[in-house]
Design a protein around this motif. Structure first.
Motif: not given
Length: 465
Positions: A220-245
């Protein structure tokens, strides 16, 4: 902040017009902040209460399926892995909430991305190392315990890297003030998945014991992590997804040391009652007490829900030097938390005995410890969120010291009372611990910040710094 002077009222001195306009501007900011706090806290409260109900239902299911004795093993393993997860975080979950809002306000997305990647990798390595050491310790001690004990703990320790990454994902949601997303995957999605897995196992005729239940918890923890990470990546502003860290590893690591010590001390203090009860009275006492602690924990969800949005707001207000705004949002959060705690406590005083009975035969014996915890937690919410008032400013060391004093009180009280009073002694020790360090922290916050986050009390001077 830009200060504008009113062009009207020509007969009023320019300095006074500036002050009036500045106060009006700050008043509007404080009103907007309270609105954000109220909306965010309300959403987080609904999610946390719903999640707590689902978590309680999951524990009901586990306790019913595996019995009181094996549930004690399951609860003890969860307590250990929860405590070690805080150690493995190295304070970086709090660092994310502390630093990311400032980077976001300045538009520094390179550091935002660097913070996400850098601390995530650091925490992953630390959790794998701690899990490995833990498994070695279990292997050495396995001969002294039944096989179910060691197998359950092996699985719990293997869950450690997953839990720490789930906590990191929640911290990122929280730093972006996504109050609902910060809690929904850990508090709602995970117990739902666990209940579904347990139901499926029962339907197909699998005998559920502590080992099987812990395996389901891991999945259940593995599944929750996968969903949370997907949501965070989806909500991340598109222009800043590939900015140099960009990385400020030294700054994050330095702050993380102090924040890690604070987190470790606080969580160890929160779990010490269960751990000492297991050591001094055996796992048979742990199961019923753990169930009572789970129920009593509902009373803190109001303050915790407010803190989801309050923590980044404290960091912002402190960085801007807006102590009046800090006072306003801190007291409002405390009052919201206390009202929720009082209402929930009254409900559990009336229904607690029956609820404990739902866990299984013999769990009703923890009703008195439940009452003690309810009274103590209500008093804690009245003090306000003093922990974040210290950790989100520059007083992490003092917060750690106060929490350490609380742990010492808890250890001494438990060692003196548990042998004769059992779970009642553990509950008394837990309440004395949390009230001691919270009251010490409240006194320090009032004296050094000039801010009083408690539900009542006069503010002597706002912004002593």
């Amino acid at each position: 902040m830009e200060i504008r002077c009113a062009p009207t009222q020509l007969n009023v001195p320019i300095e006074r017009r500036c002050i009036v306009e500045d106060r009006r501007s700050r008043g509007l900011e404080h009103t907007a902040a309270l609105r954000v706090l109220k909306i965010g806290a309300s959403g987080a409260f609904v999610v946390q209460v719903a999640g707590a109900g689902l978590g309680l239902a999951a524990h009901f299911a586990v306790a019913r399926l595996i019995g009181k004795s094996e549930y004690g093993i399951f609860a003890l393993a969860l307590s250990w892995v929860s405590t070690l997860a805080v150690i493995a975080q190295l304070g970086q979950d709090v660092s994310v909430v502390r630093f990311l809002p400032g980077y976001y306000l300045r538009g520094d997305w390179g550091k935002v991305r660097g913070l996400r990647r850098g601390v995530g990798a650091l925490v992953l390595c630390a959790s794998i190392l701690i899990a490995t050491i833990g498994c070695l310790v279990i292997y050495e001690a396995s001969s002294k315990h039944e096989p179910a004990w060691s197998r359950t703990l092996y699985i719990a320790f293997s869950m450690l890297p997953v839990l720490t990454q789930l906590q990191q994902s929640s911290a990122l949601h929280r730093a972006f003030k996504r109050a609902i997303s910060s809690s929904i995957y850990t508090a709602v999605a995970r117990p739902i998945i666990l209940i579904v897995l347990l139901a499926a196992l029962s339907i197909v005729g699998v005998a559920v014991n502590a080992v099987v239940a812990m395996t389901a918890s891991l999945l259940s923890a593995v599944a929750a992590l996968a969903i949370s990470a997907w949501d965070l990546s989806r909500a991340w502003p598109a222009p800043h997804r590939n900015v140099h860290p960009k990385y400020e590893l030294r700054r994050w690591a330095t702050a993380g040391v102090h924040l890690s010590l604070l987190s470790i001390v606080v969580v160890a203090g929160n779990r010490l009652d269960v751990l000492l009860l297991g050591a001094l009275a055996g796992t048979s006492e742990v199961g019923a007490y753990y169930a009572a602690a789970q129920i009593a924990g509902f009373t803190l969800y109001g303050l915790q829900a407010a803190s989801v949005i309050l923590a980044p707001m404290i960091a912002e207000r402190y960085d801007e030097g807006d102590f009046m705004g800090l006072q306003v949002i801190a007291r409002r959060a405390a009052r919201l938390g206390f009202m929720g705690a009082l209402a929930i406590s009254i409900f559990f005083v009336c229904t607690g005995h029956w609820l404990l009975g739902l866990f299984g035969k013999g769990f009703e014996s923890a009703y008195l410890p439940l009452l003690i915890l309810l009274v103590g937690y209500c008093a804690v919410t009245a003090v306000g969120e003093v922990g974040f008032m210290l950790s989100m400013t520059r007083y992490q060391k003092q917060a750690t010291l106060f929490a350490l004093v609380g742990i010492i009180i808890n250890g001494l009280a438990s060692c003196l009372l548990v042998p004769s009073l059992g779970a009642v002694g553990a509950a008394i020790g837990a309440v004395l611990s949390i009230m001691t360090w919270r009251c010490l922290a409240l006194r320090f916050v009032i004296k050094n910040l000039g801010v009083n986050p408690a539900i009542i009390g006069r503010v002597i001077a706002v912004g002593k710094e």
